[in-house]
Design an enzyme around this catalytic site. Structure first.
Site: not given
Ligand code: ADP
Ligand code: MG
Length: 618
Positions: A13, A76, A181, A207
């Site tokens: 991840d 990211k 994800e 999330d």
């Protein structure tokens, strides 16, 4: 990229703020979360460059306060984006490091490493984090790791997915699959195997991570995972919670100690670390202490905070989360009652108040929280990795089918987008469609490939284009075929063919301006090797320096003893003292930058002197 590969594969991840790796253990029939050398299950996605070395993970995060311009995080947020992208422009304002526009509008991070200016793209920084994750896994598993399944947010587009694969290639990793994800989190809970509901299973994934908040609605039908909707806030997460706590304590210190630390970055950074620790404590205790030694001018700071106060400070953020949950359901036109499972993901979803609000929203429904929320995504990725590895038998069988996040098509007359593959189509998929030329005797046609939901192609995202030429002379409306194929990773290739002549052309969208070329990747792989070698050399030098320091110290101590001088002739005394002077110069002076051999040679000399004079004299 091999679809399937021999050997062990792990799940990674690759998070915005923290990354996590996991592996399927065949003997135990379960997933192990891989801890790093500090015993932590997640590792900060940070890379730092100093005058002497490169640091990744905790070591990089820990020195961020003293070296802000050269400590890189949030890579990211940049991946697969252009410099002029408004998202990048906005993010840049918040970063202490510099980003400039490179060739083809690619954002380049500019920093100082060993006294020289260096530029890195987001893929390179992410590759460094991936290398760290691989090393962590290798030392945990005591074996080489080559293959990995890496996760990306559900809303990542083609270019962001490809850039993530590029980061893997630079890291020397074979990324066998990219998965979403939220899908990974659903797999972690084995939701695909709960067949007690007939037909589709609706899953709500919440999330709340370090810097972003993503909610997704998935439906699982048989072996198919479909993203029905996503919503989120790109700047809402644990770091915002930390900020609020820091502000609260800055005010408190002002009032109680008559001290203003708001302009003191070092003090703020130390206070922030203490706040993050306290926040984690408050997820299982009702109060937590804050301790910062030497906060400012020898002022130590001790305080405490209750969970109730913590919740009050952050209630606004928590409420924003719940509004997003509501919006996601409304956008997907789904009722909250129709959700079969609600899954907690992301470190910040451990906060009890967040769980309470979410449970209330879903009218008391039990939340899936038996797997650590900051590990769930890596957990699911590890299951998927095992499924793709040869020789693994015990992992529950499942074929995962993701869907395309955006519609894909080509530009046709009138600035229209002709959709070839609508969004939410299950992948892999291949579709062919016939198109016609628009003028008489047209000799070539330019195929422009777009992604997006707008009807006008100009308003969608251009992925790339190519030309098909050599058409036979013919009146307009002469046919040719265009074929779109998307593989398991969501990567698109487009081809075109004219039947009568057999001419064809194709493109895997690799030469798209955003994407790195094969040469660039090759160069980066080589550079990555060099950095690795430099890191190793630095470690060797650092260890040698420590030993020089030890020996010089012990020899100096011995010199101070009275009986020592009497045993050593003046010539040897001279030798010893010049060796110590040299040691000091090597450690503190201008000679610090000498090659590692110089240090090692001098260490040998010191050891020699120590053995000859000191050990003997004891
Ligand atoms: P990412 O957004 O990179 O995927 P994570 O999901 O790992 O990151 O979440 C990281 C965030 O979770 C950090 O802000 C961290 O402080 C927070 N966090 C981790 N553990 C806890 C906890 N026990 N209680 C509250 N917050 C936590
Ligand atoms: Mg995450």
């Amino acid at each position: 990229m091999a679809k399937e590969d021999q050997g062990l594969a792990i799940g990674i991840d690759l998070g915005t703020t923290y990354s996590c790796a996991a592996v399927w253990r065949e003997h135990h029939r379960r997933v192990d979360i891989i801890h790093n050398d500090q015993g932590h299950n997640t590792t900060p996605s940070f890379v730092a460059f100093t005058d002497h070395e490169r640091l990744i993970g905790n070591a990089a995060k820990n020195q961020a306060a003293t070296n802000p311009q050269n400590t890189i995080f949030d890579a990211k947020r940049l991946i697969g984006r252009k410099y002029s992208d408004p998202v990048v422009q906005k993010d840049m304002m918040l970063w202490p490091f510099k980003v400039v526009a490179g060739a083809n509008d690619k954002p380049m991070i500019t920093l100082n490493y060993k006294g020289k200016e260096k530029q890195f793209c987001a893929e390179e920084i992410s590759s460094m984090v991936l290398v760290k994750m691989r090393e962590i896994a290798e030392s945990y598993l005591e074996t080489r790791v080559k293959n990995a399944v890496v996760t990306v947010p559900a809303y990542f587009n083609d270019s962001q997915r490809k850039s993530t694969i590029d980061a893997g290639t630079i890291a020397g990793l074979n990324i066998i699959r990219i998965i979403n994800e939220p899908t990974a989190a659903a797999i972690a809970y084995g939701l695909d195997r709960r067949n007690n509901c007939v037909g589709e299973r609706n899953v709500f994934i919440f999330d709340l991570g370090g810097g972003t908040f993503d909610v997704s609605i998935l439906t699982i039908k048989g072996k198919m995972f479909q993203v029905k909707g996503t919503a989120g806030n790109t700047h809402l997460g644990g770091e915002d919670i930390d900020n609020r706590m820091v502000n609260y304590f800055v005010e408190k210190i002002k009032k109680e100690k008559k001290l203003d630390i708001s302009g003191n970055p070092r003090a703020l950074r130390r206070l922030r670390s203490a706040c993050e620790r306290a926040k984690r404590t408050l997820s299982h205790a009702v109060s937590a202490t804050i301790e910062v030694d030497g906060l400012s001018n020898d002022n130590d700071f001790f305080s405490s905070i209750t969970r109730a106060r913590f919740e009050e400070i952050n209630m606004e953020l928590f409420n924003q989360c719940m509004e997003t949950v509501d919006r996601c359901l409304a956008d997907a036109k789904m009722e909250k009652r129709s959700m079969h499972d609600v899954v907690l993901v992301g470190g910040s979803s451990r906060i009890p108040k967040v769980q309470e609000l979410l449970q209330d929203f879903f009218e008391g429904k039990d939340l899936c929280k038996s797997i650590n929320p900051d590990e769930a995504v890596a957990h699911g990725a590890a299951v998927q990795a095992a499924l793709l590895s040869v020789g693994i038998k015990n992992v529950p069988d499942m074929v995962l089918l993701d869907v395309t996040p955006l519609s894909l098509g080509i530009h046709v007359m009138g600035d229209m987008m002709s959709v070839m593959i609508p969004r939410n189509t299950t992948i892999p998929v291949k579709r062919t469609q016939q198109y016609l030329t628009s003028v008489d005797n047209q000799s070539s046609v330019k195929i422009k490939v777009y992604e997006g939901e707008r009807t006008r192609s100009r308003e969608n995202n251009l992925l790339g284009s190519f030309k098909l030429s050599g058409f036979p002379r013919a009146p307009r409306n002469h046919p040719f075929d265009v074929c779109f194929a998307i593989d398991e990773n969501g990567i698109l290739s487009v081809s075109a063919k004219e039947e009568t002549t057999g001419i064809s052309n194709k493109m895997i969208i690799t030469n798209d301006v955003d994407r790195l070329s094969a040469e660039e990747i090759y160069k980066m792989i080589q550079e990555a090797e060099e950095y690795k070698a430099e890191d190793k050399k630095f470690l060797r030098k650092a260890k040698t320096m420590n030993k020089i320091d030890d020996y010089a110290y012990n020899i100096k101590k011995a010199l101070e003893k009275e009986n020592f001088s009497s045993k050593v002739c003046s010539e040897d005394r001279e030798k010893i003292s010049s060796a110590i002077t040299k040691a000091t110069e090597l450690l503190d002076g201008d000679q610090q930058d000498e090659e590692v051999d110089v240090f090692e040679d001098h260490l040998k000399e010191l050891i020699n002197l120590f053995e000859r004079f000191v050990e003997k004299s004891d």
